[in-house]
Design a protein around this motif. Structure first.
Motif, PDB file in Angstrom:
ATOM      1  N   GLU A  33      11.764 -60.745 -42.309  1.00  0.00           N
ATOM      2  CA  GLU A  33      11.741 -62.079 -42.438  1.00  0.00           C
ATOM      3  C   GLU A  33      12.787 -62.339 -41.204  1.00  0.00           C
ATOM      4  O   GLU A  33      12.145 -63.335 -40.072  1.00  0.00           O
ATOM      5  CB  GLU A  33      12.313 -62.935 -43.617  1.00  0.00           C
ATOM      6  N   TYR A  34      13.762 -62.086 -40.993  1.00  0.00           N
ATOM      7  CA  TYR A  34      14.712 -62.039 -39.884  1.00  0.00           C
ATOM      8  C   TYR A  34      14.152 -61.586 -38.626  1.00  0.00           C
ATOM      9  O   TYR A  34      14.196 -62.459 -37.671  1.00  0.00           O
ATOM     10  CB  TYR A  34      16.132 -61.160 -40.163  1.00  0.00           C
ATOM     11  N   ARG A  35      13.623 -60.367 -38.508  1.00  0.00           N
ATOM     12  CA  ARG A  35      12.932 -59.953 -37.446  1.00  0.00           C
ATOM     13  C   ARG A  35      11.794 -60.855 -36.789  1.00  0.00           C
ATOM     14  O   ARG A  35      11.554 -61.042 -35.594  1.00  0.00           O
ATOM     15  CB  ARG A  35      12.402 -58.418 -37.592  1.00  0.00           C
ATOM     16  N   LEU A  39      15.283 -63.399 -34.993  1.00  0.00           N
ATOM     17  CA  LEU A  39      15.852 -62.220 -33.769  1.00  0.00           C
ATOM     18  C   LEU A  39      15.739 -62.714 -32.372  1.00  0.00           C
ATOM     19  O   LEU A  39      16.619 -62.514 -31.553  1.00  0.00           O
ATOM     20  CB  LEU A  39      14.977 -60.710 -34.053  1.00  0.00           C
ATOM     21  N   ILE A  40      14.741 -63.553 -32.215  1.00  0.00           N
ATOM     22  CA  ILE A  40      14.426 -63.768 -30.889  1.00  0.00           C
ATOM     23  C   ILE A  40      15.507 -64.718 -30.398  1.00  0.00           C
ATOM     24  O   ILE A  40      15.705 -64.716 -29.185  1.00  0.00           O
ATOM     25  CB  ILE A  40      13.170 -64.595 -30.779  1.00  0.00           C
ATOM     26  N   CYS A  41      16.296 -65.262 -31.351  1.00  0.00           N
ATOM     27  CA  CYS A  41      17.299 -66.354 -30.703  1.00  0.00           C
ATOM     28  C   CYS A  41      18.650 -65.560 -31.195  1.00  0.00           C
ATOM     29  O   CYS A  41      19.720 -65.621 -30.472  1.00  0.00           O
ATOM     30  CB  CYS A  41      17.578 -67.592 -31.394  1.00  0.00           C
ATOM     31  N   HIS A  42      19.077 -65.338 -32.412  1.00  0.00           N
ATOM     32  CA  HIS A  42      20.242 -64.718 -33.104  1.00  0.00           C
ATOM     33  C   HIS A  42      20.306 -63.258 -32.838  1.00  0.00           C
ATOM     34  O   HIS A  42      21.315 -62.815 -32.919  1.00  0.00           O
ATOM     35  CB  HIS A  42      20.277 -64.935 -34.519  1.00  0.00           C
ATOM     36  N   GLY A  43      19.428 -62.504 -32.100  1.00  0.00           N
ATOM     37  CA  GLY A  43      19.515 -61.040 -31.709  1.00  0.00           C
ATOM     38  C   GLY A  43      19.432 -59.836 -33.002  1.00  0.00           C
ATOM     39  O   GLY A  43      19.503 -60.620 -34.071  1.00  0.00           O
ATOM     40  N   GLU A  44      19.269 -58.646 -32.523  1.00  0.00           N
ATOM     41  CA  GLU A  44      18.894 -57.841 -33.659  1.00  0.00           C
ATOM     42  C   GLU A  44      20.325 -57.784 -34.509  1.00  0.00           C
ATOM     43  O   GLU A  44      20.013 -57.516 -35.677  1.00  0.00           O
ATOM     44  CB  GLU A  44      18.719 -56.289 -32.743  1.00  0.00           C
ATOM     45  N   ALA A  45      21.433 -57.909 -33.927  1.00  0.00           N
ATOM     46  CA  ALA A  45      22.769 -57.542 -34.709  1.00  0.00           C
ATOM     47  C   ALA A  45      23.209 -58.915 -35.318  1.00  0.00           C
ATOM     48  O   ALA A  45      24.251 -58.840 -36.207  1.00  0.00           O
ATOM     49  CB  ALA A  45      23.975 -56.958 -33.761  1.00  0.00           C
ATOM     50  N   GLY A  46      22.542 -60.230 -35.121  1.00  0.00           N
ATOM     51  CA  GLY A  46      22.741 -61.525 -35.643  1.00  0.00           C
ATOM     52  C   GLY A  46      23.866 -61.862 -35.041  1.00  0.00           C
ATOM     53  O   GLY A  46      24.530 -63.059 -35.444  1.00  0.00           O
ATOM     54  N   PRO A  51      16.858 -62.306 -27.356  1.00  0.00           N
ATOM     55  CA  PRO A  51      16.053 -62.125 -25.959  1.00  0.00           C
ATOM     56  C   PRO A  51      15.830 -63.589 -25.385  1.00  0.00           C
ATOM     57  O   PRO A  51      15.798 -63.705 -24.245  1.00  0.00           O
ATOM     58  CB  PRO A  51      14.859 -61.542 -26.299  1.00  0.00           C
ATOM     59  N   TYR A  52      15.897 -64.707 -26.416  1.00  0.00           N
ATOM     60  CA  TYR A  52      15.735 -65.887 -25.907  1.00  0.00           C
ATOM     61  C   TYR A  52      16.846 -66.735 -25.779  1.00  0.00           C
ATOM     62  O   TYR A  52      16.996 -67.967 -25.465  1.00  0.00           O
ATOM     63  CB  TYR A  52      14.641 -66.723 -26.625  1.00  0.00           C
ATOM     64  N   ALA A  53      18.165 -66.204 -26.152  1.00  0.00           N
ATOM     65  CA  ALA A  53      19.386 -66.873 -26.489  1.00  0.00           C
ATOM     66  C   ALA A  53      19.853 -67.491 -24.793  1.00  0.00           C
ATOM     67  O   ALA A  53      20.025 -68.798 -24.929  1.00  0.00           O
ATOM     68  CB  ALA A  53      20.494 -66.087 -26.549  1.00  0.00           C
ATOM     69  N   HIS A  54      19.221 -66.945 -23.795  1.00  0.00           N
ATOM     70  CA  HIS A  54      19.531 -67.681 -22.455  1.00  0.00           C
ATOM     71  C   HIS A  54      18.862 -68.881 -22.438  1.00  0.00           C
ATOM     72  O   HIS A  54      19.210 -69.654 -21.375  1.00  0.00           O
ATOM     73  CB  HIS A  54      19.441 -66.485 -21.385  1.00  0.00           C
ATOM     74  N   SER A  61      23.793 -69.468 -33.097  1.00  0.00           N
ATOM     75  CA  SER A  61      25.108 -68.968 -34.057  1.00  0.00           C
ATOM     76  C   SER A  61      25.330 -67.651 -34.283  1.00  0.00           C
ATOM     77  O   SER A  61      24.365 -67.047 -34.134  1.00  0.00           O
ATOM     78  CB  SER A  61      24.988 -69.586 -35.289  1.00  0.00           C
ATOM     79  N   ASP A  62      26.394 -67.238 -34.195  1.00  0.00           N
ATOM     80  CA  ASP A  62      26.823 -65.767 -34.408  1.00  0.00           C
ATOM     81  C   ASP A  62      26.640 -65.571 -36.023  1.00  0.00           C
ATOM     82  O   ASP A  62      27.656 -66.148 -36.669  1.00  0.00           O
ATOM     83  CB  ASP A  62      28.174 -65.327 -33.812  1.00  0.00           C
TER      84      ASP A  62
END
Length: 139
Positions: A33-35, A39-46, A51-54, A61-62
């Motif tokens: 569900e996370y992936r 993931l696209i905003c929060h990243g693999e590690a959360g 990848p879209y954070a920029h 949020s971290d």
């Protein structure tokens, strides 16, 4: 001869059960569900470096610091309300991320339209699986 057949059948049955339990252990619904949605905003590690954070106007949020920022207690209710998003959370301000509660409800109608079901149970189970996974990301 019958005993050998029964023993063989029992062995095959036990092996198949064993294989099913191994396969079931590999499924991590919260992680999937996370992936799929986060993931696209929060990243693999959360950590908010997806990848879209920029491209976001406000940083994601971290998610690894939620418990630490709440005096060591994972803020389950707050996380649920933010993910569900159908009700504005006081003090949250504007809605910066998708309203997953509504999205999951629509999805439930698309995938379960031919069988009787409880759409709120469908939504809740997806959100709970996601929250359980996010709780494992805590540092």
């Amino acid at each position: 001869m019958k005993l050998t057949t029964v023993t063989y059948s029992l062995g095959v049955f036990l092996c198949s059960i064993g294989n099913l339990s191994v396969a079931a252990e590999r499924v991590d619904f919260g992680r999937e569900e996370y992936r799929e949605n986060c993931l696209i905003c929060h990243g693999e590690a959360g950590d908010g470096n997806g990848p879209y954070a920029h491209m976001l106007t406000k940083s994601a949020s971290d998610l690894t610091k939620l418990a630490r920022e709440n005096r060591g207690v994972f803020p389950f209710t707050r996380v649920y309300e933010v993910i569900d998003g159908r009700e504005m959370v006081q003090g949250h301000g504007t809605r910066d991320m998708p309203v997953w509660g509504s999205a999951y409800r629509v999805l439930s109608g698309e995938v379960m339209f031919e069988v009787p079901y409880n759409p709120e149970l469908f939504v809740r189970s997806r959100i709970l699986a996601l929250i359980e996974y996010i709780s494992r990301l805590q540092k």
